[in-house]
Design a protein around this motif. Structure first.
Motif, PDB file in Angstrom:
ATOM      1  N   PRO A  62       0.826  -1.207   0.000  1.00  0.00           N
ATOM      2  CA  PRO A  62       0.000   0.000   0.000  1.00  0.00           C
ATOM      3  C   PRO A  62       0.860   1.256   0.000  1.00  0.00           C
ATOM      4  O   PRO A  62       2.046   1.218   0.288  1.00  0.00           O
ATOM      5  CB  PRO A  62      -0.795  -0.138   1.296  1.00  0.00           C
ATOM      6  CG  PRO A  62       0.051  -1.013   2.167  1.00  0.00           C
ATOM      7  CD  PRO A  62       0.720  -1.971   1.234  1.00  0.00           C
TER       8      PRO A  62
ATOM      9  N   PRO B  87       1.218   5.358   4.685  1.00  0.00           N
ATOM     10  CA  PRO B  87       0.076   5.655   5.553  1.00  0.00           C
ATOM     11  C   PRO B  87      -0.050   7.154   5.753  1.00  0.00           C
ATOM     12  O   PRO B  87       0.926   7.894   5.599  1.00  0.00           O
ATOM     13  CB  PRO B  87       0.445   4.956   6.856  1.00  0.00           C
ATOM     14  CG  PRO B  87       1.912   4.866   6.829  1.00  0.00           C
ATOM     15  CD  PRO B  87       2.305   4.705   5.394  1.00  0.00           C
TER      16      PRO B  87
ATOM     17  N   PRO C  80      -3.133   6.562  12.910  1.00  0.00           N
ATOM     18  CA  PRO C  80      -4.132   5.791  12.178  1.00  0.00           C
ATOM     19  C   PRO C  80      -5.421   5.695  12.970  1.00  0.00           C
ATOM     20  O   PRO C  80      -5.474   5.991  14.152  1.00  0.00           O
ATOM     21  CB  PRO C  80      -3.461   4.423  12.023  1.00  0.00           C
ATOM     22  CG  PRO C  80      -2.484   4.359  13.145  1.00  0.00           C
ATOM     23  CD  PRO C  80      -2.003   5.758  13.353  1.00  0.00           C
TER      24      PRO C  80
ATOM     25  N   LEU D  96      -7.052   3.211  14.095  1.00  0.00           N
ATOM     26  CA  LEU D  96      -7.116   2.263  15.201  1.00  0.00           C
ATOM     27  C   LEU D  96      -6.703   2.838  16.541  1.00  0.00           C
ATOM     28  O   LEU D  96      -7.417   2.670  17.524  1.00  0.00           O
ATOM     29  CB  LEU D  96      -6.281   1.040  14.868  1.00  0.00           C
ATOM     30  CG  LEU D  96      -7.019  -0.086  14.170  1.00  0.00           C
ATOM     31  CD1 LEU D  96      -6.071  -1.214  13.861  1.00  0.00           C
ATOM     32  CD2 LEU D  96      -8.152  -0.576  15.053  1.00  0.00           C
TER      33      LEU D  96
ATOM     34  N   ASN E 261       8.625  -5.700   5.125  1.00  0.00           N
ATOM     35  CA  ASN E 261       8.701  -5.992   6.550  1.00  0.00           C
ATOM     36  C   ASN E 261       8.574  -7.480   6.844  1.00  0.00           C
ATOM     37  O   ASN E 261       8.322  -7.882   7.967  1.00  0.00           O
ATOM     38  CB  ASN E 261       7.626  -5.224   7.300  1.00  0.00           C
ATOM     39  CG  ASN E 261       6.230  -5.627   6.851  1.00  0.00           C
ATOM     40  OD1 ASN E 261       6.078  -6.319   5.851  1.00  0.00           O
ATOM     41  ND2 ASN E 261       5.227  -5.191   7.584  1.00  0.00           N
TER      42      ASN E 261
ATOM     43  N   GLU F 259      -5.322  -5.923  13.428  1.00  0.00           N
ATOM     44  CA  GLU F 259      -5.331  -5.842  11.966  1.00  0.00           C
ATOM     45  C   GLU F 259      -6.781  -5.696  11.524  1.00  0.00           C
ATOM     46  O   GLU F 259      -7.645  -6.466  11.938  1.00  0.00           O
ATOM     47  CB  GLU F 259      -4.700  -7.099  11.356  1.00  0.00           C
ATOM     48  CG  GLU F 259      -4.568  -7.033   9.857  1.00  0.00           C
ATOM     49  CD  GLU F 259      -3.761  -8.207   9.303  1.00  0.00           C
ATOM     50  OE1 GLU F 259      -3.177  -8.959  10.111  1.00  0.00           O
ATOM     51  OE2 GLU F 259      -3.715  -8.353   8.075  1.00  0.00           O
TER      52      GLU F 259
ATOM     53  N   ALA G  59       5.249  -6.342  11.805  1.00  0.00           N
ATOM     54  CA  ALA G  59       5.262  -4.910  12.080  1.00  0.00           C
ATOM     55  C   ALA G  59       6.673  -4.349  12.154  1.00  0.00           C
ATOM     56  O   ALA G  59       6.864  -3.155  12.031  1.00  0.00           O
ATOM     57  CB  ALA G  59       4.537  -4.620  13.378  1.00  0.00           C
TER      58      ALA G  59
ATOM     59  N   ALA H  86       2.246   1.913  13.831  1.00  0.00           N
ATOM     60  CA  ALA H  86       1.535   1.548  12.608  1.00  0.00           C
ATOM     61  C   ALA H  86       2.531   1.058  11.580  1.00  0.00           C
ATOM     62  O   ALA H  86       3.615   1.625  11.418  1.00  0.00           O
ATOM     63  CB  ALA H  86       0.770   2.754  12.064  1.00  0.00           C
ATOM     64  N   ASP H  87       2.153   0.003  10.902  1.00  0.00           N
ATOM     65  CA  ASP H  87       3.011  -0.597   9.879  1.00  0.00           C
ATOM     66  C   ASP H  87       3.006   0.290   8.641  1.00  0.00           C
ATOM     67  O   ASP H  87       1.953   0.616   8.098  1.00  0.00           O
ATOM     68  CB  ASP H  87       2.469  -1.994   9.552  1.00  0.00           C
ATOM     69  CG  ASP H  87       3.404  -2.786   8.663  1.00  0.00           C
ATOM     70  OD1 ASP H  87       3.484  -3.995   8.843  1.00  0.00           O
ATOM     71  OD2 ASP H  87       4.046  -2.183   7.778  1.00  0.00           O
ATOM     72  N   GLY H  88       4.179   0.659   8.182  1.00  0.00           N
ATOM     73  CA  GLY H  88       4.268   1.497   6.999  1.00  0.00           C
ATOM     74  C   GLY H  88       3.861   0.786   5.727  1.00  0.00           C
ATOM     75  O   GLY H  88       3.474   1.415   4.746  1.00  0.00           O
ATOM     76  N   PHE H  89       3.947  -0.530   5.703  1.00  0.00           N
ATOM     77  CA  PHE H  89       3.553  -1.290   4.530  1.00  0.00           C
ATOM     78  C   PHE H  89       2.058  -1.556   4.529  1.00  0.00           C
ATOM     79  O   PHE H  89       1.441  -1.654   3.491  1.00  0.00           O
ATOM     80  CB  PHE H  89       4.307  -2.623   4.481  1.00  0.00           C
ATOM     81  CG  PHE H  89       5.751  -2.467   4.152  1.00  0.00           C
ATOM     82  CD1 PHE H  89       6.192  -2.611   2.846  1.00  0.00           C
ATOM     83  CD2 PHE H  89       6.678  -2.146   5.127  1.00  0.00           C
ATOM     84  CE1 PHE H  89       7.529  -2.461   2.516  1.00  0.00           C
ATOM     85  CE2 PHE H  89       8.017  -1.997   4.813  1.00  0.00           C
ATOM     86  CZ  PHE H  89       8.452  -2.145   3.509  1.00  0.00           C
ATOM     87  N   ASP H  90       1.500  -1.700   5.694  1.00  0.00           N
ATOM     88  CA  ASP H  90       0.073  -1.952   5.790  1.00  0.00           C
ATOM     89  C   ASP H  90      -0.447  -1.207   7.012  1.00  0.00           C
ATOM     90  O   ASP H  90      -0.389  -1.718   8.133  1.00  0.00           O
ATOM     91  CB  ASP H  90      -0.198  -3.453   5.927  1.00  0.00           C
ATOM     92  CG  ASP H  90      -1.692  -3.761   5.926  1.00  0.00           C
ATOM     93  OD1 ASP H  90      -2.494  -2.802   5.955  1.00  0.00           O
ATOM     94  OD2 ASP H  90      -2.045  -4.950   5.905  1.00  0.00           O
ATOM     95  N   PRO H  91      -0.931   0.013   6.820  1.00  0.00           N
ATOM     96  CA  PRO H  91      -1.346   0.840   7.968  1.00  0.00           C
ATOM     97  C   PRO H  91      -2.506   0.256   8.755  1.00  0.00           C
ATOM     98  O   PRO H  91      -2.837   0.750   9.829  1.00  0.00           O
ATOM     99  CB  PRO H  91      -1.721   2.182   7.319  1.00  0.00           C
ATOM    100  CG  PRO H  91      -1.948   1.876   5.888  1.00  0.00           C
ATOM    101  CD  PRO H  91      -1.089   0.705   5.542  1.00  0.00           C
TER     102      PRO H  91
ATOM    103  N   LYS I 244      -2.337  -2.574  10.031  1.00  0.00           N
ATOM    104  CA  LYS I 244      -1.679  -3.369  11.067  1.00  0.00           C
ATOM    105  C   LYS I 244      -1.087  -2.435  12.118  1.00  0.00           C
ATOM    106  O   LYS I 244      -0.250  -1.596  11.809  1.00  0.00           O
ATOM    107  CB  LYS I 244      -0.584  -4.237  10.468  1.00  0.00           C
ATOM    108  CG  LYS I 244      -1.103  -5.347   9.571  1.00  0.00           C
ATOM    109  CD  LYS I 244       0.057  -6.192   9.043  1.00  0.00           C
ATOM    110  CE  LYS I 244      -0.470  -7.353   8.199  1.00  0.00           C
ATOM    111  NZ  LYS I 244       0.650  -8.162   7.635  1.00  0.00           N
ATOM    112  N   VAL I 245      -1.549  -2.606  13.324  1.00  0.00           N
ATOM    113  CA  VAL I 245      -1.129  -1.725  14.412  1.00  0.00           C
ATOM    114  C   VAL I 245      -0.736  -2.580  15.615  1.00  0.00           C
ATOM    115  O   VAL I 245      -1.391  -3.576  15.914  1.00  0.00           O
ATOM    116  CB  VAL I 245      -2.262  -0.760  14.814  1.00  0.00           C
ATOM    117  CG1 VAL I 245      -1.875   0.045  16.043  1.00  0.00           C
ATOM    118  CG2 VAL I 245      -2.601   0.166  13.657  1.00  0.00           C
TER     119      VAL I 245
END
Lengths: 511, 270
Positions: free
Chosen positions: A35, A38, A43, A45, A378, B65, B135, B233-238, B240-241
């Motif tokens: 993606p 961000p 975020p 959440l 990652n 997630e 993460a 927060a995951d930079g590849f998939d926000p 995912k926290v």
């Protein structure tokens, strides 16, 4: 069972294909579709108004952040706050016993080939085993602790009627007490799995691996370490600001091979195998470096002294190099086998037997490469490559002589296969040169790990390959599927194995 | 020898939860090359993040997630502060899930060892593998910024903190000065009023954002008001926290020999 074997082969092939598909769709390739960045704000959440939605929708789920930033988390020194919450629901069971309780079952299916040098009776086409294990360390007091690793296992196999009494066994893998004698000395006594080494496929400095394996569910050395008997020792662990020194004494317990000491009953513990002779050992690890890890060791068994060392260091963010060496005055594999199961002298000579102990070296050198973020994002993906040198093993010429002797009838299959059995018993490479590879991909999808290992003989190009998929089940359970195959020419190290291919399914849960 | 996803993350997170605060002493090395003000700000922010003594702390990690909790882990982190260089040695013990209880992760500089009590095997890890799990949270809170990064004051601006409040902040840019740093660059926002770290962005060499972290849960801990929660927060998939919560800090003298791979089979959780 040719029909079932073919089905099994197809099943194994389909499994490997499935693993490859998962890899291709979820692995490195997926990173190309990662993606966008961000948003540069917290975020959704972690929003204090909305977080965590799970808690509202599922009251039984793990409690998490309270609806406020303050009043949570840590407090001052020594004060136990409410921020530390149980991670799972098995805590009540765990609180009843000081050790972990593990239960598991494993189903193994094996496909066989007819090797050029016949082995006699083939192994079972299938086995099914059930395990119940109690394992862990319990602090009895501030200075005294108890280590335990006990297992009850019962197994059914193809071609045998199952009877619990004869098919079951209690393994006392570890049972020891440790006492913190002073701030700088801890004394440990009992049966302990004493293990050394930095390599992952073969550990020359792992003194007590010989004869220790109880069951062999996997070709992976890392897995096999969990299924070995400890050694009865008395050892001290000294440590100060400069070094850690472990010294120990292996207690001889082979004088009487009663049912308790030997494997001759349900309760036999195989001390005759792990404690055949007395031995002294020492291991010194100096402190101070922030990159190099170095350990030197010495082992003394009457007539068989040895010294060794291991070293490891990171050369970049993603690459670790390591090496392990051990030199011991000992018999070669052929000499050791020939001593117990004699070969014709001419054959023994062609296989390299010397008839005496001599100084023999063993080496493992390798590298562990963790793929960088630029390639895998990652994800935790790593490759390990090792070269194993076993001077006590068979050279290419000796391996050829082994096949020649078997095919010509110069030696009976039994003594010939005893040489290979000795390598397996001592947990050493059969041939003098061996390559080892490991691939690990953690969380290819959530809670699913992929792994593969390969032992390759550079002498003849044959290989033993094993791949596995490990899936988390519930909180503390794992479902693992493993498939393996041995490939190569008929006259090769792995192509001549009686095991052609197979698969295993295991399910385990920890309470 | 496997670990659950969050367990690996938890190990990494907790491993160096006590490390960042050591930055104060080494920062002096950068004082000649970087503006004094930026160095001072970073020093104060780092000193706030962690106690400046050897200590033990309990860490709870919860992963989410798509708004759903996916995992949780409890670990105990043992951190020894080295008097010579201000660096921390860390040893993480997994408490839960039960399946992973007793597994250890050791960090001593670039030395990383993972120990599994089931096999009694210690495995040497690469520095990158401290970023274990999806993460890769470990270095968000564990990177020793002051030792490995040159710092500059890039500006002063309002930033939304972990409590979703806008706060005046210094924006510091940190550039890697070492080949072994997990991140090529970091942007760190520090509260202009009290030098508390508020937010961090962590970048790969390609310039890609790897993760974003917010610090919150400010509590008095060992003589200082410190963040007891980090939201990552995951930079590849926000979507995912991971939330990391620290509790029960206790100062404790920890022998240097404990931070050797030879000690791992003999280590007992404190």
């Amino acid at each position: 069972m040719p029909g079932s074997c073919n089905s099994l082969r197809r099943f194994a092939a389909a499994s490997v294909l499935a693993v490859a598909l998962i890899w291709s769709t979820q692995g490195v390739g997926a990173q190309t579709g990662a993606p966008d960045l961000p948003p540069d704000v917290p975020p959704d959440l972690p929003s204090l108004d909305a977080f965590p939605p799970t808690r509202r929708s599922a009251p039984t789920a793990e409690p998490s952040l309270p609806p406020g930033a303050t009043g949570t988390g840590a407090t001052g020194a020594g004060e136990r706050s409410g921020g530390r919450e149980p991670a799972q629901s098995a805590g009540s069971v765990r609180s009843l016993v000081p050790f972990q309780l593990q239960t598991g079952t494993i189903l193994s299916l094996n496909g066989h080939r007819d090797p050029q040098v016949p082995t006699g009776e083939q192994g079972p086409d299938w086995t099914q085993r059930f395990d119940l294990r109690m394992v862990g360390h319990h602090s009895v007091s501030e200075r005294v602790g108890l280590l335990a690793n006990l297992r009850l296992r019962t197994q059914a196999k193809d071609g045998e009627d199952y009877r619990f009494g004869s098919a079951s066994h209690i393994d006392l893998q570890e049972l020891a007490v440790d006492v913190k004698a002073t701030d700088w000395l801890t004394v440990e006594a009992g049966r302990i799995n004493v293990r050394n080494g930095v390599a992952t496929g073969f550990n020359p400095t792992d003194w007590f691996k010989a004869d220790s394996l109880i069951v062999a569910d996997s070709f992976d050395t890392a897995d096999r370490r969990e299924d070995r008997l400890g050694t009865a020792v008395l050892q001290g662990v000294w440590h100060n600001e400069d070094a850690v020194l472990v010294t120990g004494y292996r207690v001889p317990m082979a004088g009487s091979t009663g049912t308790w000491l030997s494997d001759r009953s349900v309760f036999g513990q195989g001390f005759n195998r792990t404690n055949g002779r007395s031995a002294l050992y020492a291991k010194l690890t100096p402190l101070g470096s922030q990159n190099l890890s170095t350990t030197v060791n010495a082992f003394y068994e009457p007539g068989q002294p040895g010294v060794g060392a291991e070293v490891s260091g990171a050369v970049s963010e993603t690459l670790v190099l390591f090496a392990e060496w051990f030199a011991q005055h000992r018999r070669s594999l052929v000499d050791e086998s020939h001593r117990l199961v004699p070969l014709p002298l001419s054959v023994a000579d062609r296989l390299g037997a010397k008839g005496r102990r001599r100084l023999l070296h063993q080496v493992s050198v390798g590298a562990n490469w963790s793929l960088p973020a630029e390639i895998v994002g990652n994800k935790d993906v790593s490759l390990t490559a090792e070269y194993h040198y076993n001077q006590s093993g068979l050279s290419k010429g000796a391996m050829d002589a082994w096949f020649d002797a078997g095919l010509s009838g110069a030696a009976r299959p039994g003594p010939l296969w005893a040489v290979r059995g000795t390598a397996s018993r001592l947990q050493e490479p059969l041939s003098q040169h061996e390559l080892f590879f490991r691939f690990a991909y953690k969380d290819v999808v959530t809670d699913v790990d992929l792994g593969a290992i390969a032992f390759v003989s550079p002498q003849d190009g044959s290989a033993l390959v094993q791949a596995d998929v490990d899936v988390k089940v519930l909180v503390d359970g794992r479902l693992k599927f493993t498939a393996f195959t041995a490939t190569g020419r008929d006259r090769s190290v792995y192509g001549s194995l009686p095991s052609d291919y197979g698969c295993r399914v295991s399910l385990s849960y920890t309470f | 020898m496997t670990l659950t996803n969050l367990t690996r993350v938890g190990l990494a997170l907790a491993l160096l939860a006590g490390v960042a605060g050591v930055a104060g002493l080494p920062l002096a090395r950068n004082a000649m090359a970087a503006p004094l003000k930026a160095v001072d700000i970073l020093a104060k922010a780092d000193a706030i993040r962690n106690p400046q003594t050897s200590f033990v702390v309990d860490v709870a990690l919860t992963a989410y997630e798509n708004n759903q909790q996916t995992d949780s882990t409890l670990v105990t982190t043992h951190s020894r502060k080295e008097t010579e260089n201000g660096q921390f040695l860390s040893l993480v013990h997994i408490d839960q899930p039960v399946r992973d209880e007793g597994k250890l992760l050791l960090r001593n500089g670039n030395i990383l060892w993972f120990y599994d009590p089931a096999s009694k095997a210690s495995v040497r890890l690469s520095p990158r593998q401290r970023l274990l799990g999806n993460a890769s949270n470990g270095d968000v809170v564990t990177a020793n910024f002051a030792l490995d990064y040159a710092v500059e004051l890039a500006g002063e601006e309002e930033v939304v903190d972990g409590d979703r409040k806008s706060r005046p902040a210094y924006r510091l840019t940190l550039a890697s000065q070492s080949e072994i740093t997990p991140y090529h660059a970091i942007t760190l926002w520090v509260d202009r009023n009290n030098h508390r770290p508020l937010k961090g962005q962590f970048f790969a060499q390609s310039g890609r954002l790897l993760k974003v972290a917010w610090y919150r849960g400010w509590e008095p801990v060992l003589g200082e008001t410190r963040p007891t929660e980090v939201i990552i927060a995951d930079g590849f998939d926000p979507k995912k926290v991971t939330v990391m919560k620290m509790s029960n800090y206790r100062p404790q003298d920890l022998p240097p020999s404990w931070f050797s791979n030879s000690w791992l089979p003999h280590f007992r959780k404190q």
